[in-house]
Every structure is written in structure tokens, then in C-alpha cells.
Design an enzyme around this catalytic site. Structure first.
Site, PDB file in Angstrom:
ATOM      1  N   GLU A 181      -6.847  17.765  -1.563  1.00 32.18           N
ATOM      2  CA  GLU A 181      -5.437  17.888  -1.965  1.00 32.18           C
ATOM      3  C   GLU A 181      -5.207  19.268  -2.584  1.00 32.18           C
ATOM      4  O   GLU A 181      -6.002  19.736  -3.409  1.00 32.18           O
ATOM      5  CB  GLU A 181      -5.059  16.812  -2.992  1.00 32.18           C
ATOM      6  CG  GLU A 181      -3.580  16.919  -3.371  1.00 32.18           C
ATOM      7  CD  GLU A 181      -3.172  15.948  -4.461  1.00 32.18           C
ATOM      8  OE1 GLU A 181      -2.898  14.774  -4.130  1.00 32.18           O
ATOM      9  OE2 GLU A 181      -3.114  16.356  -5.641  1.00 32.18           O
ATOM     10  N   HIS A 230       2.860  15.820   1.850  1.00 35.90           N
ATOM     11  CA  HIS A 230       3.383  14.759   0.985  1.00 35.90           C
ATOM     12  C   HIS A 230       4.916  14.868   1.009  1.00 35.90           C
ATOM     13  O   HIS A 230       5.456  15.978   1.085  1.00 35.90           O
ATOM     14  CB  HIS A 230       2.952  14.957  -0.474  1.00 35.90           C
ATOM     15  CG  HIS A 230       1.479  14.845  -0.716  1.00 35.90           C
ATOM     16  ND1 HIS A 230       0.969  14.428  -1.934  1.00 35.90           N
ATOM     17  CD2 HIS A 230       0.404  15.098   0.067  1.00 35.90           C
ATOM     18  CE1 HIS A 230      -0.359  14.442  -1.870  1.00 35.90           C
ATOM     19  NE2 HIS A 230      -0.722  14.850  -0.670  1.00 35.90           N
ATOM     20  N   GLN A 258      -4.868   6.514  -5.773  1.00 34.88           N
ATOM     21  CA  GLN A 258      -4.727   7.210  -7.054  1.00 34.88           C
ATOM     22  C   GLN A 258      -6.137   7.426  -7.621  1.00 34.88           C
ATOM     23  O   GLN A 258      -7.078   6.737  -7.201  1.00 34.88           O
ATOM     24  CB  GLN A 258      -3.893   6.293  -7.985  1.00 34.88           C
ATOM     25  CG  GLN A 258      -3.598   6.821  -9.352  1.00 34.88           C
ATOM     26  CD  GLN A 258      -2.830   8.135  -9.295  1.00 34.88           C
ATOM     27  OE1 GLN A 258      -3.443   9.174  -9.057  1.00 34.88           O
ATOM     28  NE2 GLN A 258      -1.528   8.089  -9.504  1.00 34.88           N
TER      29      GLN A 258
HETATM   30  P1  FAD Z   1       6.081   2.738  -4.142  1.00 34.03           P
HETATM   31  O1  FAD Z   1       5.069   2.229  -3.193  1.00 34.03           O
HETATM   32  O2  FAD Z   1       7.509   2.720  -3.714  1.00 34.03           O
HETATM   33  O3  FAD Z   1       5.924   1.922  -5.510  1.00 34.03           O
HETATM   34  C1  FAD Z   1       6.637   2.296  -6.680  1.00 34.03           C
HETATM   35  C2  FAD Z   1       6.805   1.109  -7.617  1.00 34.03           C
HETATM   36  O4  FAD Z   1       7.719   0.180  -7.040  1.00 34.03           O
HETATM   37  C3  FAD Z   1       5.503   0.335  -7.826  1.00 34.03           C
HETATM   38  O5  FAD Z   1       5.480  -0.156  -9.143  1.00 34.03           O
HETATM   39  C4  FAD Z   1       5.613  -0.817  -6.829  1.00 34.03           C
HETATM   40  O6  FAD Z   1       4.898  -1.923  -7.293  1.00 34.03           O
HETATM   41  C5  FAD Z   1       7.112  -1.064  -6.785  1.00 34.03           C
HETATM   42  N1  FAD Z   1       7.571  -1.502  -5.455  1.00 34.03           N
HETATM   43  C6  FAD Z   1       7.369  -0.857  -4.279  1.00 34.03           C
HETATM   44  N2  FAD Z   1       7.957  -1.510  -3.275  1.00 34.03           N
HETATM   45  C7  FAD Z   1       8.563  -2.588  -3.816  1.00 34.03           C
HETATM   46  C8  FAD Z   1       9.360  -3.650  -3.304  1.00 34.03           C
HETATM   47  N3  FAD Z   1       9.634  -3.746  -1.992  1.00 34.03           N
HETATM   48  N4  FAD Z   1       9.835  -4.593  -4.162  1.00 34.03           N
HETATM   49  C9  FAD Z   1       9.555  -4.525  -5.497  1.00 34.03           C
HETATM   50  N5  FAD Z   1       8.804  -3.522  -6.054  1.00 34.03           N
HETATM   51  C10 FAD Z   1       8.319  -2.580  -5.227  1.00 34.03           C
HETATM   52  N6  FAD Z   1       4.100  12.166  -6.684  1.00 34.03           N
HETATM   53  C11 FAD Z   1       4.851  13.274  -6.403  1.00 34.03           C
HETATM   54  O7  FAD Z   1       5.923  13.454  -7.014  1.00 34.03           O
HETATM   55  N7  FAD Z   1       4.450  14.189  -5.458  1.00 34.03           N
HETATM   56  C12 FAD Z   1       3.312  14.037  -4.740  1.00 34.03           C
HETATM   57  O8  FAD Z   1       2.989  14.873  -3.885  1.00 34.03           O
HETATM   58  C13 FAD Z   1       2.478  12.898  -5.009  1.00 34.03           C
HETATM   59  N8  FAD Z   1       1.335  12.675  -4.323  1.00 34.03           N
HETATM   60  C14 FAD Z   1       0.608  11.533  -4.531  1.00 34.03           C
HETATM   61  C15 FAD Z   1      -0.543  11.310  -3.774  1.00 34.03           C
HETATM   62  C16 FAD Z   1      -1.303  10.158  -3.967  1.00 34.03           C
HETATM   63  C17 FAD Z   1      -2.531   9.924  -3.125  1.00 34.03           C
HETATM   64  C18 FAD Z   1      -0.914   9.203  -4.963  1.00 34.03           C
HETATM   65  C19 FAD Z   1      -1.739   7.976  -5.207  1.00 34.03           C
HETATM   66  C20 FAD Z   1       0.222   9.432  -5.738  1.00 34.03           C
HETATM   67  C21 FAD Z   1       1.006  10.592  -5.533  1.00 34.03           C
HETATM   68  N9  FAD Z   1       2.160  10.833  -6.260  1.00 34.03           N
HETATM   69  C22 FAD Z   1       2.934  11.958  -6.006  1.00 34.03           C
HETATM   70  C23 FAD Z   1       2.562   9.930  -7.346  1.00 34.03           C
HETATM   71  C24 FAD Z   1       3.534   8.803  -6.857  1.00 34.03           C
HETATM   72  O9  FAD Z   1       4.742   9.395  -6.454  1.00 34.03           O
HETATM   73  C25 FAD Z   1       3.732   7.847  -8.030  1.00 34.03           C
HETATM   74  O10 FAD Z   1       2.557   7.120  -8.260  1.00 34.03           O
HETATM   75  C26 FAD Z   1       4.964   6.960  -7.948  1.00 34.03           C
HETATM   76  O11 FAD Z   1       5.203   6.407  -9.234  1.00 34.03           O
HETATM   77  C27 FAD Z   1       4.854   5.791  -6.969  1.00 34.03           C
HETATM   78  O12 FAD Z   1       4.821   6.225  -5.683  1.00 34.03           O
HETATM   79  P2  FAD Z   1       4.512   5.192  -4.469  1.00 34.03           P
HETATM   80  O13 FAD Z   1       4.646   5.954  -3.233  1.00 34.03           O
HETATM   81  O14 FAD Z   1       3.293   4.436  -4.724  1.00 34.03           O
HETATM   82  O15 FAD Z   1       5.794   4.215  -4.627  1.00 34.03           O
END
Ligand code: FAD
Length: 320
Positions: free
Chosen positions: A24, A84, A193
């Protein structure tokens, strides 16, 4: 007893699959940072990773530098970028435009994320994409509209997975349900994560497989060499670093000693993840190559061997 699967009996498929290696990177915030980053990129390139991921700032704050870095990676290196993309703070129309722009530059991998919510809270704008799942569906819609242009390669869509509970989630079970929903919406793979104990990754694999998640779940591994970064990340991602590692790093006599302790701890963590069934290792480099390369040196990854392709030659000609 169930009959053996085609994969088990086919002579060419029964070998151990090669392990994926990826890094990354984040877009640089200054010309000096860009210079350091490009030294890192050239060092990492020698290890022939399968892809490098490029982060996207909250609400697209670094959109231009991210797209610029991705363009340069495609034009000037042999590296394959995984872009991303976050949906928080952008309208679906803006996001569709960015996805189109990425595809036009040659990107074929997108990590679809929600992004962290803004600190001031507030309700999302009407029509805004709420979850990563919505962004996956948007990527797939844009892809479908361009399917004739993508005959020589579809888009691989990755998502985030959580070995320890996402800070906003009610439970780890809910996290797995969300991962399954993301798979159903079209995710091809997941990157985790950071985590500090291999059992956390192994447990996630077990829970996810039991729930019906079949996509590869690649462990995101952070070189455990910087005390400051470990503590900061613990706060940001809500992941507790192991207290015994913190103590050992704090007690190190010198930077070199700290590097050795951190690299060995990272290698142990990555090896344990591989033993638990990890299909690859994704190293969070923080735009530095030293720790990442030392970790890689000590990891005996069963990698595929690359041959000099037309792409490599083209990149060398450009660089020369
Ligand atoms: P989601 O999968 O949408 O989940 C977010 C929250 O909503 C979770 O609590 C989940 O339980 C809940 N949720 C999801 N879908 C539903 C549903 N249908 N109904 C009810 N609840 C739901 N952040 C950045 O800003 N830029 C980056 O480049 C970046 N890169 C990352 C790379 C990796 C490998 C990881 C692990 C994280 C990265 N992040 C980045 C951080 C990420 O944006 C955060 O962890 C964020 O808070 C959640 O993103 P997500 O895509 O998991 O969201």
C-alpha cells in the site's frame, strides 16, 4: 465421502497456488515526499509485486494527487495499481466520473470503500452512497456500460475486511454479514485492516468461510517497527497493539535494534497468517521501503517467477 474436486485431481492445478504480494502506498503531500516515495517505488518494484494499492483521502481530498500517482505508476513503472476509492463526501455522479477516469487511464483494480465519516457528523446528502456495498454496485454498473471496451480485462473489485470489530459495528458477526453482502454485490477479494495477533485473522477466515464468504481475504500487514505509528494506528483504527511488543520496542537500545525486533515480529505475524491459509500478503508500507523489504527478505513466500514482458521492456524504455 464427497468426490474429489476438479482442482484436486487436475495435474496442473494441484500445486500450491502462488502467494500474492502487494504493497500500500499513499499519494505524497509535498514535492519532498514525492521524491522519497519514488525512491520507495523503485525499490519495491524490484520485488515484482502483483499490485500496489494507492489510497484515497477522506472525501476525495487528495483526488488529483492520487490519480496523478496512479497515472505515473502505469506509464513509468511495471507496477499494476489498485486504486482505493471512497464514497463518503462524493455524489454518485462524481464517483461514476472518477471510476470512468480511472478505467480510461488503464486501471483494472478498484478497492471500494466507504471511507471514514467526517468528524462533524451530519446526515449524508440525499442520494449519497451510504456503504461500500453501494460503491461496488456503482463500479459494476460503470463497468457494464463499458463492457465492450473491457473485453481484454474486467475490473477486479476489492473491499475492506476486519479481523477485529469495525469501530461502528455492533459485533464481529455483523462485520462478516457485511463482508458477505459485499461479496454478493460483486466484490472479488478483500484486504484486511491491520491486526496484531494472527488468531484474529484466522478467526475472521473461519467465521467468514462458515458464513459463505468464498472470496480471498488477504491479510493487511503493517511492519511493526515504529512505536509512534503503532500507537497512532491503534487509536485511529481502534486496534490495540500487543502490549508486550510495545514494551520490547520501547526498551530497544538503538534504531537498528528496534528495526530487528519489529521486523521479526512482523515476519512471525505474516507467517502465522500464511499458515492459517492467507492467499497473499499486503504490506502497509507508509511509503517507506526499508522495513517492507527486510520483512520480505525473511519471508519465504512461494511466489510465481516473472519473465521480462513487453510491459517491462516498454517501462524500461520510458525510464531510459
Ligand atoms: P462499509 O463496508 O460500508 O462499513 C462501514 C460501517 O457500516 C461498518 O460498521 C459496517 O458494519 C456498516 N455497514 C456496512 N454495510 C451495512 C449495511 N448494509 N447495513 C448496516 N450496516 C452496514 N479509508 C480512506 O479514507 N481511504 C482509503 O484509501 C482507505 N483504505 C483502506 C484500505 C483497507 C484495506 C482498509 C481495511 C481500510 C481502508 N480505509 C480507507 C478505511 C475505511 O474507509 C474505514 O475503515 C471505514 O470506516 C469503513 O470502510 P468500509 O469500506 O469497510 O465500509
Amino acid at each position: 465421502m464427497s468426490p474429489p474436486s476438479l482442482i484436486d485431481t487436475h495435474p496442473n492445478l494441484s500445486d500450491t497456488a502462488p502467494v500474492a504480494l502487494s504493497y500500500e502506498l499513499f499519494p505524497p503531500r509535498s514535492p519532498a515526499a514525492a521524491e522519497t516515495l519514488w525512491t520507495t517505488i523503485r525499490e519495491l518494484e524490484t520485488t515484482e509485486p502483483d499490485y500496489v494499492s494507492v489510497t484515497y483521502g477522506a472525501s476525495g481530498s487528495n483526488r488529483d494527487t492520487a490519480v496523478e500517482l496512479i497515472n505515473r505508476l502505469l506509464l513509468e513503472t511495471t507496477l499494476r495499481p489498485l486504486a482505493h476509492l471512497t464514497c463518503v463526501g462524493n455524489t454518485p455522479q462524481e464517483l461514476a466520473g472518477i471510476i470512468g477516469e480511472l478505467l480510461d487511464t488503464g486501471v483494472r483494480g478498484i478497492l471500494a470503500l466507504r471511507g471514514d465519516l467526517p468528524k462533524d457528523g451530519g446526515e449524508p446528502a440525499p442520494g449519497a452512497l451510504r456503504y461500500a456495498q453501494d460503491l461496488i454496485e456503482l463500479v459494476r454498473r460503470v463497468e457494464q456500460r463499458r463492457s465492450a471496451l473491457l473485453c481484454a480485462g474486467k475490473i477486479a473489485v476489492g473491499v475492506a475486511a476486519y479481523p477485529t470489530r469495525h469501530p461502528e459495528s455492533p459485533s464481529e458477526e455483523h462485520d462478516v454479514e457485511v463482508l458477505l453482502a459485499k461479496q454478493r454485490s460483486g466484490a472479488d477479494f478483500a484486504i484486511t485492516q491491520v491486526f496484531f495477533r494472527a488468531e484474529q485473522y484466522a478467526d475472521l477466515l473461519t467465521r467468514a468461510r462458515r458464513a459463505g464468504v468464498t472470496i480471498p481475504i488477504i491479510p493487511g500487514v503493517m511492519p511493526l517497527t515504529s512505536l509512534r505509528r503503532l500507537k497512532r494506528l491503534g487509536e485511529l483504527a481502534g486496534v490495540e497493539p500487543a502490549p508486550e511488543l510495545i514494551e520490547r520496542l520501547a526498551a530497544a537500545d538503538s534504531d537498528l535494534d528496534r528495526l530487528h525486533i519489529g521486523v521479526n515480529a512482523t515476519v512471525d505475524l505474516a507467517n502465522a497468517a500464511l499458515e492459517a491459509g492467507a492467499p497473499g500478503i499486503h504490506l502497509y508500507t507508509f511509503n517507506e521501503h526499508q522495513s517492507a523489504l527486510e520483512v520480505l527478505d525473511k519471508l519465504a513466500l512461494p511466489r510465481r517467477t516473472h519473465s521480462s514482458s513487453g510491459r517491462n521492456i516498454a517501462a524500461r524504455q520510458l525510464a531510459g
